[in-house]
Scaffold this active site. Structure first.
Site: not given
Ligand code: URA
Length: 253
Positions: A102
């Site tokens: 993310d």
């Molecule tokens: N899970 C999440 O919520 N965000 C990420 O970036 C990776 C795994």
């Protein structure tokens, strides 16, 4: 492949920078100093620069410690993206990130042009372990919640049900309504860590991926923004985890 091209492919500099390195006598092929950048080298040659061995590979493998506030994309008109961390001499190598972190997640991201490895690392079939460190706000983890996570459960947060594979949650510390915990996943569903925490009424405040298949970055954020080639040992961990150790054939130079 030409010696200068090989060194540039390995991220040691632009073509003109590596030509300089070669003509200054910094590069050895099979123990002999070579000053001709156009010399052809093959997979069987042992090439060193400043004592470090150089891989004769057309497939390239890097680790980016992605900072928070960077998009996992190779192009974006508005926001900083991982492509901004790839030096210009590597831009033509068709590198792309393996999976997605993310925008507000930091940590380990593999960047490669090896499509088969990328596919396998993301496939749930190989159950490649990924370890995250989450800082969260909410109540302290209870034993029954940890047990639910370890046996797998169903999340209904998007209007439909999604099965979450068994995962391992390890609380680290907790005080005044915030805490930290490690979470090991073996699949990569969208926003999976944040959704697991939200399912148990906890809000993830910070998230960092520390490990993938045994390849690691540190917990501290001081290496964020650095891109480096994977070591031979790290690459072997990825090949082992995805059943590619036997079938991996490097394209000759
Ligand atoms: N899970 C999440 O919520 N965000 C990420 O970036 C990776 C795994």
């Amino acid at each position: 492949m030409r010696l200068d091209r090989l060194l540039a492919n390995n991220g040691l500099g632009t073509r003109s920078q590596v030509r300089d390195m070669i003509s200054r006598g910094g590069v050895q092929v099979n123990g002999a100093v070579i000053t001709d950048p156009s010399k052809h080298v093959s997979e069987d040659d042992e090439i060193t620069y400043g004592g470090d061995q150089i891989n004769c590979r057309t497939r390239l493998y890097y680790l980016l410690d992605k900072p928070d506030g960077v998009l996992t994309a190779m192009e974006d008109k508005r926001l900083p993206c991982v492509a901004d961390y790839i030096p210009s001499e590597l831009r033509s190598k068709k590198l792309s990130p393996v999976g997605r972190l993310d925008y507000h997640t930091s940590g380990l991201l593999i960047i490669t042009n090896d499509g088969e490895l990328s596919h396998r690392l993301q496939s749930p079939r190989y159950k490649v372990p990924k370890i995250y460190l989450a800082t969260f706000r909410g109540l302290e983890w209870r034993e029954n919640e940890i047990a639910t996570i370890s046996s797998g459960f169903t999340i209904k947060d998007k209007g439909y049900s999604e099965q979450i594979a068994p995962a391992n949650l390890e609380p680290l510390d907790f005080a005044d309504g915030t805490g930290r915990a490690y979470l090991t996943l073996t699949e990569g569903k969208t926003h999976e860590v944040r959704r697991i925490f939200a399912h148990f009424n906890k809000e993830v405040l910070e998230l960092r991926r520390l490990e993938l298949a045994g390849v690691k970055v540190g917990e501290a954020l001081d290496s964020c923004g650095t891109l480096r080639p994977l070591t031979e040992d790290e690459l072997n961990l990825l090949f082992d985890a995805t059943g590619m150790a036997q079938i991996n054939q490097q394209t000759p130079c």
